[in-house]
Design a protein around this motif. Structure first.
Motif, PDB file in Angstrom:
ATOM      1  N   ALA A   1       1.020  -1.308   0.041  1.00 27.72           N
ATOM      2  CA  ALA A   1       0.077   0.111   0.197  1.00 27.72           C
ATOM      3  C   ALA A   1       0.771   1.158   0.062  1.00 27.72           C
ATOM      4  N   ALA A   2       2.134   1.201   0.893  1.00 25.78           N
ATOM      5  CA  ALA A   2       2.731   2.170   0.444  1.00 25.78           C
ATOM      6  C   ALA A   2       3.799   2.720  -0.387  1.00 25.78           C
ATOM      7  N   MET A   3       3.704   1.638  -1.833  1.00 29.28           N
ATOM      8  CA  MET A   3       4.621   1.709  -2.592  1.00 29.28           C
ATOM      9  C   MET A   3       3.890   1.530  -4.060  1.00 29.28           C
ATOM     10  N   THR A   4       2.897   0.958  -3.918  1.00 33.15           N
ATOM     11  CA  THR A   4       1.963   1.675  -4.684  1.00 33.15           C
ATOM     12  C   THR A   4       1.523   2.984  -5.456  1.00 33.15           C
ATOM     13  N   PRO A   5       1.349   3.230  -4.532  1.00 33.89           N
ATOM     14  CA  PRO A   5       0.322   5.161  -5.213  1.00 33.89           C
ATOM     15  C   PRO A   5       1.519   5.476  -5.949  1.00 33.89           C
ATOM     16  N   VAL A   6       3.162   5.630  -5.325  1.00 33.28           N
ATOM     17  CA  VAL A   6       4.437   5.574  -5.900  1.00 33.28           C
ATOM     18  C   VAL A   6       4.768   5.777  -7.192  1.00 33.28           C
ATOM     19  N   LEU A   7       4.355   4.121  -7.405  1.00 37.56           N
ATOM     20  CA  LEU A   7       4.824   3.977  -8.608  1.00 37.56           C
ATOM     21  C   LEU A   7       3.349   4.346  -9.392  1.00 37.56           C
ATOM     22  N   VAL A   8       2.150   4.491  -9.490  1.00 35.38           N
ATOM     23  CA  VAL A   8       1.685   4.333 -10.524  1.00 35.38           C
ATOM     24  C   VAL A   8       1.338   6.135 -10.824  1.00 35.38           C
ATOM     25  N   LEU A   9       1.225   6.529  -9.481  1.00 35.39           N
ATOM     26  CA  LEU A   9       1.043   7.862  -9.220  1.00 35.39           C
ATOM     27  C   LEU A   9       2.307   8.720  -9.959  1.00 35.39           C
ATOM     28  N   GLY A  10       3.552   8.318  -9.550  1.00 33.54           N
ATOM     29  CA  GLY A  10       4.939   9.555 -10.010  1.00 33.54           C
ATOM     30  C   GLY A  10       4.647   9.464 -11.183  1.00 33.54           C
ATOM     31  N   PRO A  11       4.758   9.370 -12.387  1.00 32.53           N
ATOM     32  CA  PRO A  11       4.348  10.608 -13.351  1.00 32.53           C
ATOM     33  C   PRO A  11       3.875  10.984 -13.878  1.00 32.53           C
ATOM     34  N   LEU A  12       2.525  11.258 -13.202  1.00 30.76           N
ATOM     35  CA  LEU A  12       1.239  12.282 -13.062  1.00 30.76           C
ATOM     36  C   LEU A  12       2.055  13.300 -12.245  1.00 30.76           C
ATOM     37  N   GLY A  13       2.567  12.827 -10.882  1.00 30.75           N
ATOM     38  CA  GLY A  13       3.401  13.671 -10.214  1.00 30.75           C
ATOM     39  C   GLY A  13       4.312  14.751 -10.582  1.00 30.75           C
ATOM     40  N   GLY A  14       5.145  14.147 -11.781  1.00 32.67           N
ATOM     41  CA  GLY A  14       6.021  14.719 -12.661  1.00 32.67           C
ATOM     42  C   GLY A  14       5.207  16.012 -13.439  1.00 32.67           C
ATOM     43  N   VAL A  15       4.058  15.264 -13.918  1.00 34.32           N
ATOM     44  CA  VAL A  15       3.968  16.593 -14.828  1.00 34.32           C
ATOM     45  C   VAL A  15       3.390  17.417 -14.243  1.00 34.32           C
ATOM     46  N   ILE A  16       2.405  17.096 -13.242  1.00 34.54           N
ATOM     47  CA  ILE A  16       1.908  18.088 -12.042  1.00 34.54           C
ATOM     48  C   ILE A  16       2.856  19.197 -11.041  1.00 34.54           C
ATOM     49  N   ALA A  17       4.558  18.249 -11.199  1.00 35.26           N
ATOM     50  CA  ALA A  17       5.345  19.621 -10.690  1.00 35.26           C
ATOM     51  C   ALA A  17       5.401  20.649 -11.956  1.00 35.26           C
ATOM     52  N   ASP A  18       5.119  19.749 -13.144  1.00 38.99           N
ATOM     53  CA  ASP A  18       6.050  20.808 -14.612  1.00 38.99           C
ATOM     54  C   ASP A  18       4.764  21.971 -14.215  1.00 38.99           C
ATOM     55  N   ARG A  19       3.566  21.619 -13.961  1.00 40.78           N
ATOM     56  CA  ARG A  19       2.961  22.673 -15.263  1.00 40.78           C
ATOM     57  C   ARG A  19       2.385  23.892 -14.165  1.00 40.78           C
ATOM     58  N   TYR A  20       2.109  23.155 -12.445  1.00 37.10           N
ATOM     59  CA  TYR A  20       1.596  23.977 -11.285  1.00 37.10           C
ATOM     60  C   TYR A  20       2.617  24.603 -10.306  1.00 37.10           C
ATOM     61  N   SER A  21       2.352  24.961  -9.588  1.00 39.86           N
ATOM     62  CA  SER A  21       3.324  26.032  -8.574  1.00 39.86           C
ATOM     63  C   SER A  21       3.790  24.914  -7.615  1.00 39.86           C
TER      64      SER A  21
END
Length: 179
Positions: A29-49
């Motif tokens: 449970a601790a690792m799955t969201p990071v694995l699945v959402l990591g790429p989205l996190g990068g996109v969000i970090a590039d587009r928002y504050s």
């Protein structure tokens, strides 16, 4: 704080349930969201504050971990409820981490000059590894001395302190030119 939380979570789970299966599922449970959402996190970090992402993630983590501490203080013997809360908290913390990590990594080039990016990235990685090493060892000791509820509360308060201190950091918004 995060490493202390992770160790205390596993020790408490092992002590309360004596189940390696539940411990393993918590780790998944601790690792799955990071694995699945990591790429989205990068996109969000590039587009928002990045600053807002970092502060929001730490505030969310503060509320979640402090609430979990409260649950452990109020109903420590209700193992099924506490385990459910542990899973929810773990998933929320992991989702938050999927956005926090890329925001921090992306903020480094915005904060330091171009000639110091390599050193800043190296320092960020080194400090992460050192905190992992120290945090896990110290987390085990503090779990024995303080117990999970107080250790969780301390972790929650460190997230709160971090979010407040981050609000004073200037992270310029660097807009990439499109080619």
């Amino acid at each position: 704080g995060s490493q202390g939380f992770a160790i205390a979570e596993l020790f408490w789970t092992k002590h309360a349930t004596n189940s390696a299966t539940i411990m393993g599922l918590l780790m998944v449970a601790a690792m799955t969201p990071v694995l699945v959402l990591g790429p989205l996190g990068g996109v969000i970090a590039d587009r928002y504050s990045r600053k807002k992402i970092i502060i929001a993630c730490d505030l969310i983590n503060a509320v979640v971990v402090c609430a979990l501490s409260l649950v452990l203080y109020l109903i420590p013997k209700e193992t099924v409820i506490v385990i459910g809360c542990l899973f929810c908290a773990t998933i929320i913390l992991s989702v938050s981490g999927a956005f926090f990590g890329p925001a921090i990594a992306s903020a480094i080039p915005d904060i330091v000059t171009k000639d110091k990016i390599d050193r800043a990235n190296s320092l960020n990685q080194s400090s992460g590894q050192i905190s992992l090493f120290i945090g896990q060892g110290l987390g085990g000791v503090l779990y024995q001395v303080l117990g999970a509820p107080l250790l969780f509360l301390i972790d929650g308060l460190t997230y709160l302190f971090a979010s407040i201190s981050e609000s004073f950091v200037d992270i310029p918004r660097v807009v990439q030119e499109k080619n």
